[in-house]
Every structure is written in C-alpha cells, then in structure tokens.
Design a protein around this motif. Structure first.
Motif, mmCIF file in Angstrom:
data_model
loop_
_atom_site.group_PDB
_atom_site.id
_atom_site.type_symbol
_atom_site.label_atom_id
_atom_site.label_comp_id
_atom_site.label_asym_id
_atom_site.label_seq_id
_atom_site.Cartn_x
_atom_site.Cartn_y
_atom_site.Cartn_z
ATOM 1 N N GLU A 191 0.825 -1.213 0.000
ATOM 2 C CA GLU A 191 0.000 0.000 0.000
ATOM 3 C C GLU A 191 0.859 1.264 0.000
ATOM 4 O OE1 GLU A 191 -3.448 -0.242 0.442
ATOM 5 O OE2 GLU A 191 -3.803 1.943 0.446
ATOM 6 N N LEU A 192 1.888 1.253 0.866
ATOM 7 C CA LEU A 192 2.740 2.434 0.969
ATOM 8 C C LEU A 192 3.602 2.610 -0.281
ATOM 9 C CD1 LEU A 192 3.691 2.123 4.740
ATOM 10 C CD2 LEU A 192 2.093 3.735 3.701
ATOM 11 N N ILE A 193 4.061 1.504 -0.837
ATOM 12 C CA ILE A 193 4.817 1.592 -2.086
ATOM 13 C C ILE A 193 3.941 2.228 -3.157
ATOM 14 C CG2 ILE A 193 5.906 0.272 -3.946
ATOM 15 C CD1 ILE A 193 6.692 -1.824 -1.897
ATOM 16 N N SER A 194 2.683 1.793 -3.213
ATOM 17 C CA SER A 194 1.784 2.308 -4.248
ATOM 18 C C SER A 194 1.510 3.792 -4.062
ATOM 19 C CB SER A 194 0.468 1.528 -4.237
ATOM 20 O OG SER A 194 -0.379 2.036 -3.222
ATOM 21 N N LYS A 195 1.742 4.302 -2.852
ATOM 22 C CA LYS A 195 1.546 5.728 -2.616
ATOM 23 C C LYS A 195 2.807 6.520 -2.946
ATOM 24 C CE LYS A 195 -2.287 5.949 0.532
ATOM 25 N NZ LYS A 195 -2.518 5.027 1.660
ATOM 26 N N GLY A 196 3.847 5.829 -3.410
ATOM 27 C CA GLY A 196 5.047 6.519 -3.845
ATOM 28 C C GLY A 196 6.092 6.702 -2.766
ATOM 29 N N LEU A 197 5.900 6.118 -1.583
ATOM 30 C CA LEU A 197 6.915 6.253 -0.535
ATOM 31 C C LEU A 197 8.155 5.427 -0.888
ATOM 32 C CD1 LEU A 197 5.321 6.537 2.947
ATOM 33 C CD2 LEU A 197 4.794 7.746 0.850
ATOM 34 N N THR A 198 9.302 5.947 -0.504
ATOM 35 C CA THR A 198 10.540 5.197 -0.697
ATOM 36 C C THR A 198 10.741 4.249 0.482
ATOM 37 O OG1 THR A 198 11.914 6.740 0.528
ATOM 38 C CG2 THR A 198 11.553 7.218 -1.803
ATOM 39 N N THR A 199 11.678 3.345 0.290
ATOM 40 C CA THR A 199 12.007 2.386 1.347
ATOM 41 C C THR A 199 12.287 3.104 2.663
ATOM 42 O OG1 THR A 199 12.858 0.793 -0.232
ATOM 43 C CG2 THR A 199 13.682 0.635 2.015
ATOM 44 N N GLN A 200 13.103 4.148 2.573
ATOM 45 C CA GLN A 200 13.461 4.899 3.777
ATOM 46 C C GLN A 200 12.229 5.489 4.460
ATOM 47 O OE1 GLN A 200 16.713 5.328 5.198
ATOM 48 N NE2 GLN A 200 15.282 5.899 6.822
ATOM 49 N N GLU A 201 11.357 6.073 3.648
ATOM 50 C CA GLU A 201 10.159 6.705 4.206
ATOM 51 C C GLU A 201 9.239 5.690 4.864
ATOM 52 O OE1 GLU A 201 9.775 10.477 1.079
ATOM 53 O OE2 GLU A 201 8.927 8.516 0.582
ATOM 54 N N ILE A 202 9.134 4.543 4.233
ATOM 55 C CA ILE A 202 8.288 3.490 4.807
ATOM 56 C C ILE A 202 8.873 3.037 6.141
ATOM 57 C CG2 ILE A 202 7.412 1.149 4.475
ATOM 58 C CD1 ILE A 202 7.433 1.707 1.448
ATOM 59 N N ALA A 203 10.192 2.854 6.156
ATOM 60 C CA ALA A 203 10.853 2.434 7.391
ATOM 61 C C ALA A 203 10.584 3.432 8.517
ATOM 62 C CB ALA A 203 12.356 2.304 7.146
ATOM 63 N N ASP A 204 10.722 4.715 8.203
ATOM 64 C CA ASP A 204 10.460 5.742 9.217
ATOM 65 C C ASP A 204 9.026 5.647 9.727
ATOM 66 O OD1 ASP A 204 12.992 6.565 8.801
ATOM 67 O OD2 ASP A 204 12.492 8.347 7.616
ATOM 68 N N LYS A 205 8.114 5.470 8.788
ATOM 69 C CA LYS A 205 6.699 5.447 9.146
ATOM 70 C C LYS A 205 6.362 4.247 10.035
ATOM 71 C CE LYS A 205 2.846 7.171 7.159
ATOM 72 N NZ LYS A 205 2.225 7.791 6.001
ATOM 73 N N LEU A 206 7.005 3.124 9.768
ATOM 74 C CA LEU A 206 6.672 1.906 10.518
ATOM 75 C C LEU A 206 7.653 1.639 11.660
ATOM 76 C CD1 LEU A 206 5.689 -0.484 7.575
ATOM 77 C CD2 LEU A 206 4.234 1.040 8.905
ATOM 78 N N PHE A 207 8.590 2.544 11.860
ATOM 79 C CA PHE A 207 9.579 2.403 12.939
ATOM 80 C C PHE A 207 10.364 1.104 12.855
ATOM 81 C CE2 PHE A 207 6.001 4.940 14.623
ATOM 82 C CZ PHE A 207 6.650 6.146 14.728
ATOM 83 N N VAL A 208 10.800 0.748 11.663
ATOM 84 C CA VAL A 208 11.694 -0.403 11.517
ATOM 85 C C VAL A 208 12.858 0.008 10.625
ATOM 86 C CG1 VAL A 208 9.914 -2.163 11.816
ATOM 87 C CG2 VAL A 208 10.403 -1.248 9.557
ATOM 88 N N SER A 209 13.808 -0.882 10.498
ATOM 89 C CA SER A 209 14.983 -0.585 9.677
ATOM 90 C C SER A 209 14.621 -0.598 8.196
ATOM 91 C CB SER A 209 16.056 -1.633 9.957
ATOM 92 O OG SER A 209 16.948 -1.705 8.867
#
Lengths: 212, 212
Positions: B161-179
């Motif tokens: 879902e987050l990938i489809s919204k255009g978030l990068t790996t880094q941004e997704i990690a920040d959002k989900l509090f994981v590496s």
DNA sequence: TTGTATATACCTGAAAACCAGTAGAAAAAA
DNA sequence: TTTTTTCTACTGGTTTTCAGGTATATACAA
C-alpha cells in the motif's frame, strides 16, 4: 396532467428481467404507452428510422454498442426524441458523457416506480432529470473524480504501458529503437504530468484513472 | 412435474425494477409461490427465523451485507433452503465463493424467463445450477483468472500500500519504525511472490488482482 | 509563418532500487 | 510443545531511477 396524447416509450436493455420490471412498473400509468422493447442498439436504430417516439429508456451496457455512443446516434437521427439513460454505472464521468451526447437525464436502476414515472414526465416537459442518487453523485464529487486526467501523448501511453509491464528504461529503448535517454525524458514527463515521485506511484495513479 | 405443493420462494434484491421483473417472469408458473421480497439482508434473516422457505433468489450487491456472506448465514440457519445467486458479476472468483458458501446455483441477470423457471425447478431437485453464460465462464477461464493470487501477510499488504503511494524504502521504514533493510526484504518478498521484476510491475499486478 | 506540442537526445550526479545471500526473534499454527 | 510462518535485520555490491538541466527536429495548428 391532462391525458391528451399518451407518451410513446421504448425500452432498450438486454436483460429481460429489467425490461419486464420496467414494463410492470409503468403499467399503471395510462399516459405512458410502451411501444416496443429492444435488446440491441442496432434494432433500435432500424425501428427509429420508421417511427415517431417520444422517449427512450436506454441501458448503457448493451451487447452490440455502448449506450453512450448509441445515445449520440439516436439524437442525430431523431433530435426530438428524449433519451433517458438507465444504468448501474455511478461514475461521474459516464454520467457527464451521456449528457454531453444529448441525453435528457440519467437514472440508476435502483429507482422506484414513482420516481421513474415522475422522471419520465419531467423529461417530457423538457427538464434534464437525474434520479435521487445521481443528483447526490453530481453534487458530491469525490477526490478521485475531481482531479482531471493528464493528457498523454501517444508515445507516452506506449511507454507507460511498457513501464507497467516491468521493462527497464534500457529495455524500452531497445524495443522502440530510440536512445535510453529519450525514454528517461518521457518517464520524467509522465511523472510530472501525474504529479508523482516514482514509477510505483505512477502506475498506481494511471491504473486508478483507468489509463492502463 | 406434478403440482403437489407449490415451491415457496423469496426474492432478495435492492433494485425494485429487478424484483418486479422476476415477479412478472415467474407469474405464469403455478408451482412457484412468491412468499416475500426483501431489499436488505437483515430483513431476510428476521423472516427466515420464523418461516419455512424452499428457495431464495439472492442478489450479491446489497446495501447492508454482501450476498456472499449472507448466503453463508442463511445456510447456517436454514440448511434445507436452496439459495440461487442472481447477479451481474461474471468473475469466476465470485461464483466460486458463492458455491463455497453453500449456494445451490449461480444465475446472471441476463437470464430469460424460461431458463429462470427451469433453474428453479432443477435446484429444487438438488442440482447445482448455472445459467448458460455462467457455465461458459466456468468452462473457459481466462489467463488472468487462472493465475492464483499470491497470499500476502498483513505486513506485506501494508508495505505494498505504501509503495503504491510513492513512498521510498526509507520513508516506509520511518513510518513503521523499523529498519530500511527490513523494508527492503519485504519489498523483495513481494516481488518474488508476484514474480515481477520491479516496483512498477508489482503495483500493476497487485492492482489487476485488486489487492490494492 | 510563427507559435505550440511532440519526440528525440544529451550531461552529471545523487538517490533509490534491486540482487543474492544469511539469520535471529516473535508469533501463530500444528 | 514443536513446527512453521512472519517479521525483523544484516553485508556487500550492481543496476536503475530520479532530479536538475539543455537542446534540436518535426509536425501541426493558428
């Protein structure tokens, strides 16, 4: 309303359940006379050639032709005939296309008997009629429908398609016999037209807008 | 067929046009007695509690509950009652889900009067019935429908879902509090489950499969 | 004919994605 | 309780994408 002359009406729908339902619903109304029913657009056009019709209830999904195109053809051949779209499609864009093509109203198939009769009479009085739910769709457009689609060039559509198939810039360039740098440019133009930040979001948006 | 006892039938559909159409179609058949019609799943359940019904014609798109779920509930409460799905959906997966949930057949709304009656009688004889077009859909599955969907974990769906919204790996990690490295792994797992080569194709396939 | 849109092509550098592995902890299922 | 699945995290390296530009030829319309 005085009963000077009955309204002559045609039903066009390929679902016999729906045709029977409409017939039954309109049965009580002595001012409405169901002339004929058709399940194909082509048979309607043949009939219209030779007959005067006040109003047509037109389904959008027909086996041989789209109701949207059919509406235009009907209006060209017989401009006085009112056309009421009767369909299950709730998309703003489809409703607008129908009106654009000359339809005198748009009804959804969840309409009730009373409302249907009212709409038919209103259309005969020259009004553009929408069933209740359609009015609310037109009044409250959602976000998705409001943002207008980017206009893509032929080449851009081609490249968008290939991106969605997972080809890399290099592979697309090979396939189209152009420089990969060119593809890069197209890619960036696509992304800026859709206002997105990377290919994943690009495909998502294009797919939501039914452009691929 | 001998007329020992009429078949008691219920119609569940929120489109009154369709309800009227079915009623009219079945009118001629003296062996069929239309007990009641409902436009909501909940009202059907209330009624079933207190009454014996032979067969239910059940629409899939209802305002309050999906016909697929409703079918299961009906079958739990009243296993002897036959359920015939009656809908516009032509997707193999939906047909299969209905049968899975105990439906005794699946009809499309383009069915004719004769066929409808035949199907009702056949269902009463214990057959699983499909209308003509449904049989052909089941017999000729297309490519898209044949490839079974990858089973995604909760986390994978979230990341997709987050990938489809255009978030990068880094941004997704920040959002989900994981590496970010974790997200990389999920990304690769997603791509290998879908057998695709990059994020663009991933989103395309997921979207075709209606997973996003 | 003089714009406007389209398709083509280039440069540079940074950022992100992708590949091919391994592996431990936690949660869910058997 | 054991097994399996899911979620987590890492190393190290390659490929691809993305962002900032510029620029020319062609075609089509005003």
């Amino acid at each position: 309303m005085c009963t000077n002359k009955p309204i002559s009406l045609i039903i066009v729908d390929d679902h016999s359940i729906v045709v029977e339902g409409i017939k039954t619903m309109l049965h009580g109304d002595l001012e409405i006379n169901i002339l004929e029913t058709f399940s194909l657009g082509s048979s309607l056009m043949n009939f219209l050639n030779r007959t005067n019709t006040d109003i047509i209830l037109l389904d959008i999904s027909l086996p041989d032709i789209s109701g949207i195109d059919l509406c235009k053809k009907v209006k060209l051949m017989s401009p006085k005939t009112k056309v009421l779209a009767l369909s299950n499609h709730t998309e703003r864009s489809i409703i607008l296309q129908m009106i654009q093509n000359g339809a005198n109203g748009y009804l959804l198939k969840n309409i009730g008997s009373m409302e249907l009769k009212d709409c038919i009479h209103a259309a005969m009085n020259g009004e553009i009629v929408f069933s209740r739910e359609v009015s609310s769709i037109m009044a409250n457009p959602n976000m998705e429908e409001l943002k207008e689609l980017p206009r893509l060039t032929k080449r851009e559509k081609e490249i968008l398609e290939l991106i969605s198939k997972g080809l890399t810039t290099q592979e697309i360039a090979d396939k189209l016999f152009v420089s990969p740098l060119t593809i890069e440019t197209h890619r960036r133009n696509l992304m800026s037209k859709f206002k997105v930040r990377n290919a994943a979001e690009l495909i998502m948006e294009a797919s939501k807008s039914k452009l691929i």
